[in-house]
Design an enzyme around this catalytic site. Structure first.
Site, PDB file in Angstrom:
ATOM      1  CG  ASP A  17      -1.645   1.268   1.433  1.00  0.00           C
ATOM      2  OD1 ASP A  17      -2.391   1.650   0.512  1.00  0.00           O
ATOM      3  OD2 ASP A  17      -1.470   1.904   2.488  1.00  0.00           O
ATOM      4  CG  ASP A  19      -2.065   7.289   0.155  1.00  0.00           C
ATOM      5  OD1 ASP A  19      -1.113   7.946  -0.270  1.00  0.00           O
ATOM      6  OD2 ASP A  19      -3.099   7.066  -0.503  1.00  0.00           O
ATOM      7  CG  ASP A 172      -1.721   2.669   6.365  1.00  0.00           C
ATOM      8  OD1 ASP A 172      -1.906   3.813   6.827  1.00  0.00           O
ATOM      9  OD2 ASP A 172      -2.154   2.307   5.259  1.00  0.00           O
TER      10      ASP A 172
END
Length: 506
Positions: A17, A19, A172
């Site tokens: 991922d 961001d 996250d």
């Protein structure tokens, strides 16, 4: 200096991922949404996180439209502008991100960027991180559905030509975790703003700085058991910052269980506590630490400086393995007698009588306390070479272990001792300590033996480039021995479902 073998690689790719995972843009996205929402009369709170974190612009815009009555299309445009402005001026890589990407590149593991951000934002981040670090990138513009649907991760796997089950996705947010798990990937969660609970097939860590390729590889091979044997060398005290360096070695090795020698007191407990593992201390010199629960203690817990002690660990699904740590007497030391004194093979073998008697006693204890249906791993510093390493001397200690049904995992993986000598003594002793300038004999005296398991890989391990004795205080490698790391197929496991002598450096 790192000694490796070409082992089985089951990790096909790592999918990141963007961001909040690789770059600290989750905070920038939150700030952008916060500003747009504030302009519309809505103050963000923690309760709004599921509608913001890990979500594409269109989802958050539609949610804000529902909350505030503002036109969704205009809100989406303003979110794009606010976020893009912040990204252009405020990209900060997450701690450990670049280092992990570089480590994966060195080991030839492909990587992909999988993000719910639009292509324009992703390209800005790729430029900052280095687009060449990624073989593939998938954005919100590239699939009909984005996270939490599995489509982005499935698209990345198709582009790479890999099996999702052989990949680790690094996320996250819970939204991203749901997407990756729905695609069939193992997930490493490193939460940025909102917590993520551990779950089956999911590992949760506090930072990418804790992540290594070995750790990621272990996540897609839950049927593997990685065992290390390591003599800590006076507990590591000859090297500055030894405990932190020991932890780094163990973490980067991907080991599940470590048989320790020369623990010098509480090393086993301190290492296990720092790792969040289980431990057993036997006397002042031996220990076993394990990421798997220790369900029984085997052998004498009050063993002296030399001897053996073990534990029974329980793997996933209730499978059991017995793991012992052994340290045998350092004198007389056969390689010195062969190299410096010129003793014949018969004399060398005769001088092994003390070590041989101790090994036979340990093997007897194993037989008395063990269960023949439970696989056995015996780690240790034997202070004696192996009879498998050359025809010149039939070294009796390893032969006794072989006669008891134990196999040498390193020699199984590397049957040619000329091509792969596997020396563990000594990465810091090129010359003998007496100052004579005589070359120090280099030998394989540390072992991972086993009964009832299948060897997938075995290697000796030394990290960094250790300086020679006595200039060792600054070494990254905090021992005078190489470690031995063996990877076993755990499917073979139980289906029910004293005083220190002057030569203590060996």
């Amino acid at each position: 200096m790192t000694h490796r073998t070409a082992g089985r690689r089951s990790l096909q790719a790592v999918l990141f991922d963007m961001d909040g995972t690789l770059v600290d843009t989750e905070r920038l996205w939150w700030e952008a949404v916060e500003e747009v929402a504030g302009g519309l009369g809505h103050v963000l709170t923690g309760a709004d996180q599921p509608h913001v974190l890990g979500r594409p612009v269109e989802h958050t815009a539609a949610w804000l439209a529902g909350v505030t009555g503002a036109p969704g299309e205009e809100t989406a445009g303003e979110l794009h502008r606010q976020f893009a402005d912040r990204v252009r001026t405020g990209i900060v890589p997450r701690p450990g991100a670049r280092e992990l990407l570089d480590a994966l590149a060195r080991e030839g593991v492909p990587t992909a960027l999988v993000t719910a951000s639009p292509r324009a934002v992703a390209d800005t981040v790729l430029e900052a991180l280095g687009a060449g670090r990624f073989a593939v990138s998938v954005t919100a513009d590239d699939t009909g559905r984005t996270k939490p649907a599995p489509d982005p991760y499935l698209a990345a796997c198709r582009a790479l030509g890999v099996d999702p089950a052989a990949c680790v996705a690094v996320e996250d947010t819970q939204t991203g975790v749901t997407s990756a798990e729905s695609a069939g990937c193992a997930v490493l969660a490193v939460p940025s703003l909102a917590p993520i609970a551990p779950a089956a097939g999911r590992t949760v860590l506090g930072s990418l700085e804790e992540v290594t390729p070995a750790r990621l590889r272990a996540m897609v091979a839950p049927g593997e058991l990685r065992v290390m044997s390591w003599n800590l060398w006076f507990g590591g005290t000859k090297v500055d910052g030894h405990r932190e360096k020991q932890l780094k070695v163990i973490t980067e090795s991907g080991a599940d269980v470590v048989g320790l020698q020369e623990t010098y007191g509480d090393a086993a407990r301190e290492l296990a506590d720092a790792l969040g593992w289980y431990h057993h201390r036997a006397g002042d010199n031996l220990g076993v630490i394990s990421r798997h629960p220790i369900t029984a203690v085997l052998g004498d817990p009050d063993v002296g400086f030399y001897g053996g002690a073990g534990v029974r660990i329980e793997l996933d699904g209730g499978r059991r393995v017995d793991v012992w740590s052994v340290h045998l007497d350092c004198a007389p030391y056969g390689p010195y007698e062969a190299s410096f004194d010129g003793l014949a093979a018969a004399e060398l073998i005769a001088h092994e009588s003390g070590r041989l008697a101790r090994m036979r006693e340990i093997l007897r204890r194993i037989a008395d306390t063990g269960d023949a249906s439970v696989p056995l791993v015996l780690t240790g510093d034997f202070n004696a070479p192996s009879h498998l390493d050359g025809p010149e001397v039939a070294w009796p200690v390893t032969r006794a272990a072989e006669e008891a049904g134990l196999r040498d995992s390193y020699r199984e993986a590397h049957p040619d001792p000329v091509r792969d000598p596997g020396h563990t003594w000594s990465p810091v002793h090129a010359e003998h300590e007496d100052g004579s300038g005589r070359p120090e004999p280099q030998d394989r005296i540390d072992f991972v033996l086993h009964r009832g398991l299948t060897v997938l890989d075995s290697r000796t391990l030394v990290t960094g480039t250790p300086r020679a004795w006595p200039d060792v205080a600054g070494n990254d490698w905090p021992s005078d021995h190489a470690a031995v790391v063996t990877v076993f197929a755990a499917a073979g496991a139980d289906g029910r479902d004293g005083a220190v002598t002057a030569c203590g450096a060996h």
